[in-house]
Design a protein around this motif. Structure first.
Motif, PDB file in Angstrom:
ATOM      1  N   ILE A  32       0.956  -1.188   0.049  1.00 17.37           N
ATOM      2  CA  ILE A  32      -0.016  -0.116  -0.020  1.00 17.37           C
ATOM      3  C   ILE A  32       0.971   1.217  -0.175  1.00 17.37           C
ATOM      4  O   ILE A  32       1.990   1.352   0.379  1.00 17.37           O
ATOM      5  CB  ILE A  32      -0.717  -0.101   1.234  1.00 17.37           C
ATOM      6  CG1 ILE A  32      -0.275   0.246   2.676  1.00 17.37           C
ATOM      7  CG2 ILE A  32      -2.049  -1.186   1.200  1.00 17.37           C
ATOM      8  CD1 ILE A  32      -0.888   0.308   3.670  1.00 17.37           C
ATOM      9  N   ILE A  33       0.413   2.249  -0.509  1.00 18.68           N
ATOM     10  CA  ILE A  33       1.116   3.649  -0.533  1.00 18.68           C
ATOM     11  C   ILE A  33       0.055   4.720  -0.247  1.00 18.68           C
ATOM     12  O   ILE A  33      -1.082   4.810  -0.758  1.00 18.68           O
ATOM     13  CB  ILE A  33       1.877   3.824  -1.948  1.00 18.68           C
ATOM     14  CG1 ILE A  33       2.614   5.193  -1.611  1.00 18.68           C
ATOM     15  CG2 ILE A  33       1.019   3.891  -3.049  1.00 18.68           C
ATOM     16  CD1 ILE A  33       3.603   5.131  -2.884  1.00 18.68           C
ATOM     17  N   HIS A  34       0.409   5.773   0.344  1.00 18.92           N
ATOM     18  CA  HIS A  34      -0.235   6.723   0.526  1.00 18.92           C
ATOM     19  C   HIS A  34       0.316   7.840  -0.326  1.00 18.92           C
ATOM     20  O   HIS A  34       1.259   8.500  -0.269  1.00 18.92           O
ATOM     21  CB  HIS A  34      -0.230   7.623   2.069  1.00 18.92           C
ATOM     22  CG  HIS A  34      -1.009   6.743   3.041  1.00 18.92           C
ATOM     23  ND1 HIS A  34      -2.107   6.912   3.611  1.00 18.92           N
ATOM     24  CD2 HIS A  34      -0.156   5.864   3.784  1.00 18.92           C
ATOM     25  CE1 HIS A  34      -2.252   5.964   4.460  1.00 18.92           C
ATOM     26  NE2 HIS A  34      -1.190   5.104   4.656  1.00 18.92           N
ATOM     27  N   ASN A 160       0.407  -2.103   8.317  1.00 14.83           N
ATOM     28  CA  ASN A 160       1.240  -1.165   8.133  1.00 14.83           C
ATOM     29  C   ASN A 160       2.865  -1.815   7.669  1.00 14.83           C
ATOM     30  O   ASN A 160       3.485  -1.072   7.311  1.00 14.83           O
ATOM     31  CB  ASN A 160       1.779  -0.538   9.628  1.00 14.83           C
ATOM     32  CG  ASN A 160       0.792   0.360  10.192  1.00 14.83           C
ATOM     33  OD1 ASN A 160      -0.145   0.917   9.465  1.00 14.83           O
ATOM     34  ND2 ASN A 160       0.823   0.786  11.502  1.00 14.83           N
ATOM     35  N   THR A 161       2.930  -3.136   7.788  1.00 20.21           N
ATOM     36  CA  THR A 161       4.145  -3.772   7.246  1.00 20.21           C
ATOM     37  C   THR A 161       4.227  -3.780   5.772  1.00 20.21           C
ATOM     38  O   THR A 161       5.342  -4.251   5.351  1.00 20.21           O
ATOM     39  CB  THR A 161       4.198  -5.156   8.033  1.00 20.21           C
ATOM     40  OG1 THR A 161       3.091  -6.000   7.234  1.00 20.21           O
ATOM     41  CG2 THR A 161       4.368  -5.194   9.303  1.00 20.21           C
ATOM     42  N   ILE A 162       3.024  -3.505   4.987  1.00 22.92           N
ATOM     43  CA  ILE A 162       3.171  -3.614   3.870  1.00 22.92           C
ATOM     44  C   ILE A 162       3.110  -2.147   3.181  1.00 22.92           C
ATOM     45  O   ILE A 162       2.878  -1.961   1.762  1.00 22.92           O
ATOM     46  CB  ILE A 162       1.847  -4.475   2.952  1.00 22.92           C
ATOM     47  CG1 ILE A 162       0.649  -3.738   3.269  1.00 22.92           C
ATOM     48  CG2 ILE A 162       2.243  -5.791   3.498  1.00 22.92           C
ATOM     49  CD1 ILE A 162      -0.404  -4.566   2.674  1.00 22.92           C
ATOM     50  N   ASP A 163       3.167  -1.070   4.020  1.00 25.32           N
ATOM     51  CA  ASP A 163       3.141   0.354   3.512  1.00 25.32           C
ATOM     52  C   ASP A 163       4.513   0.565   2.908  1.00 25.32           C
ATOM     53  O   ASP A 163       5.672   0.397   3.781  1.00 25.32           O
ATOM     54  CB  ASP A 163       2.821   1.211   4.736  1.00 25.32           C
ATOM     55  CG  ASP A 163       2.500   2.575   4.163  1.00 25.32           C
ATOM     56  OD1 ASP A 163       3.025   2.941   3.218  1.00 25.32           O
ATOM     57  OD2 ASP A 163       2.029   3.527   5.055  1.00 25.32           O
ATOM     58  N   ILE A 164       4.625   0.969   1.884  1.00 19.05           N
ATOM     59  CA  ILE A 164       5.814   1.419   0.884  1.00 19.05           C
ATOM     60  C   ILE A 164       6.121   2.903   0.732  1.00 19.05           C
ATOM     61  O   ILE A 164       7.081   3.051   0.150  1.00 19.05           O
ATOM     62  CB  ILE A 164       6.070   0.312  -0.043  1.00 19.05           C
ATOM     63  CG1 ILE A 164       4.766   0.753  -1.028  1.00 19.05           C
ATOM     64  CG2 ILE A 164       5.893  -0.985   0.069  1.00 19.05           C
ATOM     65  CD1 ILE A 164       5.085   0.546  -2.549  1.00 19.05           C
ATOM     66  N   THR A 165       5.382   3.706   1.377  1.00 15.57           N
ATOM     67  CA  THR A 165       5.459   5.109   1.142  1.00 15.57           C
ATOM     68  C   THR A 165       6.630   5.471   1.490  1.00 15.57           C
ATOM     69  O   THR A 165       7.418   6.248   0.666  1.00 15.57           O
ATOM     70  CB  THR A 165       4.345   5.837   2.081  1.00 15.57           C
ATOM     71  OG1 THR A 165       3.088   5.171   1.762  1.00 15.57           O
ATOM     72  CG2 THR A 165       4.219   7.276   1.648  1.00 15.57           C
ATOM     73  N   ARG A 166       7.310   5.366   2.410  1.00 17.74           N
ATOM     74  CA  ARG A 166       8.515   5.985   2.938  1.00 17.74           C
ATOM     75  C   ARG A 166       9.625   5.420   1.774  1.00 17.74           C
ATOM     76  O   ARG A 166      10.583   6.119   1.420  1.00 17.74           O
ATOM     77  CB  ARG A 166       8.895   5.497   4.141  1.00 17.74           C
ATOM     78  CG  ARG A 166      10.275   5.923   4.717  1.00 17.74           C
ATOM     79  CD  ARG A 166      10.077   7.551   5.328  1.00 17.74           C
ATOM     80  NE  ARG A 166      10.924   8.257   4.272  1.00 17.74           N
ATOM     81  CZ  ARG A 166      10.692   9.530   4.035  1.00 17.74           C
ATOM     82  NH1 ARG A 166       9.586  10.065   4.590  1.00 17.74           N
ATOM     83  NH2 ARG A 166      11.328  10.317   3.169  1.00 17.74           N
TER      84      ARG A 166
END
Length: 192
Positions: A32-34, A160-166
């Protein structure tokens, strides 16, 4: 002895299928990405935000000045309503209405121009961001990356472990070649 002869070819065939499946398997990771946050957090996004603030800051100051003028006239009208002549009250009421319309037009024009500029910048940076996301997804084996910037994304829960935004912001900045924008002087927090 007969059993081992029978199972050995099946075991070899099974291992070959597993190895073949692993070697040519399609990507299966989900991320996921914001995207809006990612764009804003990049060096390019921060610079664009500073440029927009510099361009539209004077218009905001002009709107504030016109708003103060309008408030002053409205206060004058309320305080003098009992003592002013009908002609003076009528003239002041017309002036207030004219200033109110001019202020509203100014605010509407400024809002429209600001939204257009923000959309232009987001589109431009979004295209650059998509190149980075495509490369990142291919390099890291992602099958799907979902944008969860808005409530309409359809994603009800994501770890949150699949958030790649950073990671995307860091990769974008690494590839952009721009230095980090200068930190703005400390200002009181602005209301949204």
């Amino acid at each position: 002895m007969r059993k081992s002869v029978f199972w050995a070819p099946l075991l070899a065939l099974g291992c070959g299928v597993v190895a073949l499946a692993q070697a040519g398997s399609p990507p299966t990771k989900v991320g996921i990405i914001h995207i809006q946050n990612a764009i804003i957090q990049t060096k390019d996004g921060q610079k664009a935000a500073q440029d927009i603030d510099a361009r539209f800051g004077p218009r905001q100051k002009e709107a504030d000045r016109k708003g103060t003028e309008l408030q002053t006239l409205e206060t004058q009208y309320r305080n003098g309503a009992n003592t002013m002549s009908e002609e003076a009250k009528s003239k002041l009421a017309r002036e207030i209405e004219l200033k109110r319309k001019l202020l509203q037009r100014h605010l509407d024009d400024a809002r429209t121009d600001l939204e257009q500029e923000q959309r232009r910048v987001l589109d431009e940076l979004g295209q650059k961001m998509m190149v980075v996301i495509d490369k990142y997804a291919a390099d890291h084996g992602y099958a799907v990356i979902l944008d969860v910037s808005t409530q309409q994304s359809g994603v009800l829960y994501a770890s949150n472990t699949i958030d790649i935004t950073r990671e995307i912001v860091d990769l974008y900045d690494k590839n952009s070649g721009l230095p980090a924008p200068a930190a703005p002087a400390a200002e009181p927090a602005k209301k949204p």
